[in-house]
Motif scaffolding. Structure first.
Motif, PDB file in Angstrom:
ATOM      1  N   SER B 126      37.563  39.262  39.223  1.00 35.14           N
ATOM      2  CA  SER B 126      37.631  38.537  40.506  1.00 35.14           C
ATOM      3  C   SER B 126      36.881  39.244  41.628  1.00 35.14           C
ATOM      4  CB  SER B 126      39.094  38.298  40.915  1.00 35.14           C
ATOM      5  OG  SER B 126      39.746  39.536  41.129  1.00 35.14           O
ATOM      6  N   HIS B 130      34.934  35.341  42.303  1.00 35.93           N
ATOM      7  CA  HIS B 130      36.361  35.167  42.577  1.00 35.93           C
ATOM      8  C   HIS B 130      36.996  34.080  41.698  1.00 35.93           C
ATOM      9  CE1 HIS B 130      39.883  36.144  44.902  1.00 35.93           C
ATOM     10  NE2 HIS B 130      40.174  34.844  44.868  1.00 35.93           N
ATOM     11  N   LYS B 134      39.388  35.089  38.657  1.00 37.90           N
ATOM     12  CA  LYS B 134      40.828  34.802  38.752  1.00 37.90           C
ATOM     13  C   LYS B 134      41.288  34.082  37.482  1.00 37.90           C
ATOM     14  CE  LYS B 134      42.490  36.651  42.451  1.00 37.90           C
ATOM     15  NZ  LYS B 134      43.266  37.862  42.228  1.00 37.90           N
TER      16      LYS B 134
END
Lengths: 487, 487
Positions: B126, B130, B134
């Motif tokens: 991440s 991101h 994630k």
């Protein structure tokens, strides 16, 4: 006649803005460059009053030194004269260590001997009994005025000037630099100058002026602001008696050189402490802070912050727009540095496209960041090329004014190489390069010395570096605004 | 089954305030005390990933260490297994240094091997992308949940625990102490712990948890708050995903042990930097500061301030009313210290009459101050008895809780005597005694070591000492208010 204390000086200044240094301030020249010194009241053995003689001997004062003692004909093997009158030479400077009760007799001797400067180490005046002390101090000034000499003190250590071989303590640095330090506390003179010397930052002159019954902060400030050997002024100040005079000096000199001021006695508790230290009337914090803002004085709150500023101004020429880039091996301090950039009102530089491209080519895909702050990753500790190439790339980015670099290698040998690499890049770059010797990273202080010697500031944390750098940039803007108004 | 990531933990906590540590947090025990460790992806030669093996060897890990490599049968002379399955032993902890693309295969192996803890050093999740990162981190947590193990990381250095012989870097201290350090930055773990060791401050445990896809700050905090070997918690934090969980832990534990928190990513610039360092979502400065106030968390703003607090809490038992007395040789820092007492909300102690009387008998009439701050004068540098007797007098004054002493002798030998004298007085006193090694005064760090060893905090300036002491006293009051509310 060399000047006549406060009254005449005030008259002179009401004439308005002066472009040249006033003759009253020129009269302070022998303060920083005496030809001969008499020490009155040097004790036998290793006692506090002995530091003046030890200081002059250690510093290698080139002029003549005479000891005076009312009864002894020698002190620890040095010849002693019974009185100033017995010295077969004219005397520029007298340093008085005699007991308080003998001070009037000594000043009378000084008057007769036509000396130029009297430094009164003797204490026990306004800092002990304010009302009686102030009366005594007024009397000292009047005698000086009559005798055509100037008094520094009482309750002070006087002058340090490596250019002239003057020092009030032994083991002070012999090297000369371009910082002046004006301090009401004599011990601080010794402590701050020694602390700076560890970072290879040296001084032009310093003056400890104690209760300042005659020569005061404002005059000393005017003198160092006009002194060609001084580029930066540091000051520890408890209080100023004649605030109007101070303001007039600031009006004349504001923005010409940075004035870094550690003003204490800003609280009730500090005010009382200052009163019993140098008999100063302090207080009025808001007035002081308004003065600082108006005249671009850089306020610091402790000795470490004063050093941080002195180091920054010593090494970094004022220029640029405060656009900062950060290079870090450890990612944590890089994030904190980014916070500190913004909190201090600086700008985290937006990297040029070519810079980002080159960083992407240089750095491993993961465990690094190619935005500002640049995280070169843990690998850089094993291969310093990442640090050097990243620094090279950033110093070539036109959007950047200053690069803060935080890193090091995995052992002392690599740390030495790291230091040399940064020096090499600095030599061909016109950017501000600021290094961070993060605690626990480069543990051996010796390794950092070449950075100090090569004019690269070294801070312990990015937060401290950025706080100092921001203050420098604010001064630079202030200076430009003054110059604009003047032209 | 050892715990199942965030979801189950949240369910557990909605049950309300728990007095005992939850089983999910107990499941972290093997994190700090594994019996066997497998290292997957150890590189040959001196490369970043090698630090884990070097750290364990240097720290003298008593359990079994196994190296795993997909193709090599030995790495730098150590036997390597092709896969976890080939190791003829059960494995408590796996440290993963493998490339990102191999992570799923490795986690699958961990699942099959029934390991308890997986530390993922591998980065590139991440903090790089991101959204995708994630997703990958969620997938890691799901696998861990299925496999009954916990994941620390990715993008982290894992655990330091001198009690268990664990260290992710070589040359970390072997001594144990009572501070826990929870940090999102792995390099900071190394730097801060080494920095503290120079002051003889040591740690119970530390955890670098990086992107915290599974085990997160809140769980680690709960574990160390319940740990008998930990008395003080330090933390470097970029962001917390589940703020409600964090608040629930604080509700349970607030005031039990001091939590010193260096929270970064408080500005826009810091927020962006944190996102690309550990993929953290930070921001919301005011929310954070409100949390700090409500739960008595001590906020610090850089690594030096964190050390100052860790040192204070390590050495000084919480008690008293914050009434401070100052003893100083140099008068300047004494005045500044008085300011700092008031600015930090502490009280400059009003000396008892007998104290003033005794100080008057002790100190020379001039060049000294017998009020608080006590200025023992320049003479004390030549005759340390002034320092010792003044300290003795003040530690016997019932109006005083803490004495700050700033001084030293004129040479190293006297400085050693000065240090021993303070230790002697501390041994028979129940007051807080805090020393200031003023820069330029005691220059040789070695001389200060006995102070650190004897539990006497040493600060570089009175300003730093008083800032830390004030924060400690605020925590003490918070703790008392919590205890009162609880009883």
């Amino acid at each position: 006649m060399l000047g006549c204390g406060r009254v005449a000086l005030d008259k002179k200044y009401t004439a308005g803005k002066l472009d040249v240094i006033s003759p009253f301030v020129q009269a302070l020249n022998p303060l920083f460059n005496p030809r001969s010194i008499a020490l009155i009241g040097v004790p036998r053995g290793l006692k506090p009053g002995k530091v003046f003689l030890l200081g002059l001997m250690d510093q290698g004062f080139k002029g003549s030194i005479y000891l005076v003692h009312p009864t002894a004909s020698e002190i620890d093997g040095f010849k002693a004269y019974q009185g100033l009158a017995d010295i077969p030479d004219s005397i520029d400077m007298v340093i008085v260590m005699s007991p308080r009760q003998s001070i009037w007799e000594v000043l009378d001797e000084c008057l007769k001997k036509k000396v130029k400067i009297v430094i009164v180490y003797t204490s026990g005046f306004s800092e002990v009994d304010h009302a009686q002390g102030k009366k005594d101090e007024d009397r000292m000034r009047e005698i000086a005025c009559r005798g055509g000499f100037r008094v520094i003190g009482p309750n002070c250590m006087g002058i340090y000037s490596p250019l002239s071989g003057l020092a009030p303590f032994p083991f002070m640095p012999k090297e000369t630099g371009n910082i002046a330090f004006l301090t009401q506390s004599g011990s601080l003179m010794n402590l701050f100058i020694n602390m700076c010397s560890l970072k290879k930052i040296f001084f032009s002159h310093a003056a400890s002026y104690g209760n300042s019954c005659d020569v005061d902060f404002s005059e000393l400030l005017e003198w160092v602001m006009a002194d060609d050997n001084t580029r930066i002024v540091c000051s520890y100040c408890e209080g100023i008696t004649d605030i109007r005079k101070f303001v007039r000096i600031l009006q004349k000199t504001a923005g010409k050189k940075p004035i870094i001021m550690w003003k204490v006695g800003m609280t009730d508790a500090g005010e009382k402490a200052a009163a019993s230290h140098t008999g100063s009337l302090t207080g009025q914090r808001h007035l002081w802070e308004a003065l600082f803002r108006q005249y671009g004085i850089i306020q610091v709150r402790d000795i470490e912050e004063m050093l941080d500023l002195a180091m920054g101004f010593s090494h970094l020429p004022l220029k640029g727009h405060g656009r900062v880039a950060v290079i870090s091996g450890p990612g944590g301090p890089a994030v904190s540095a980014a916070d500190a950039v913004e909190m201090n009102g600086l700008t985290l530089a937006k990297l040029a496209k070519t810079t980002v491209k080159r960083l992407n080519e240089l750095l491993p895909e993961t465990g690094t960041a190619k935005t500002n702050p640049v995280d070169v990753g843990l690998g850089a500790s094993f291969d310093l090329r990442y640090y050097f190439d990243a620094l090279e790339i950033l110093t070539n980015d036109p959007n950047i004014d200053a690069v803060i670099i935080l890193g090091g290698g995995v052992n002392d040998e690599m740390n030495e190489e790291y230091v040399q690499g940064i020096i090499r890049i600095k030599e061909t770059s016109d950017k501000h390069i600021i290094t961070i010797a993060y605690p626990g990273f480069i543990r051996n202080e010796k390794i950092l010395e070449p950075l100090h010697e090569n004019g690269i500031p070294v801070y312990s944390t990015p937060e401290r570096a950025l706080k100092a750098y921001a203050a420098m940039m604010r001064f630079y803007h202030f200076q430009k605004s003054i110059q604009k108004a003047d032209s």
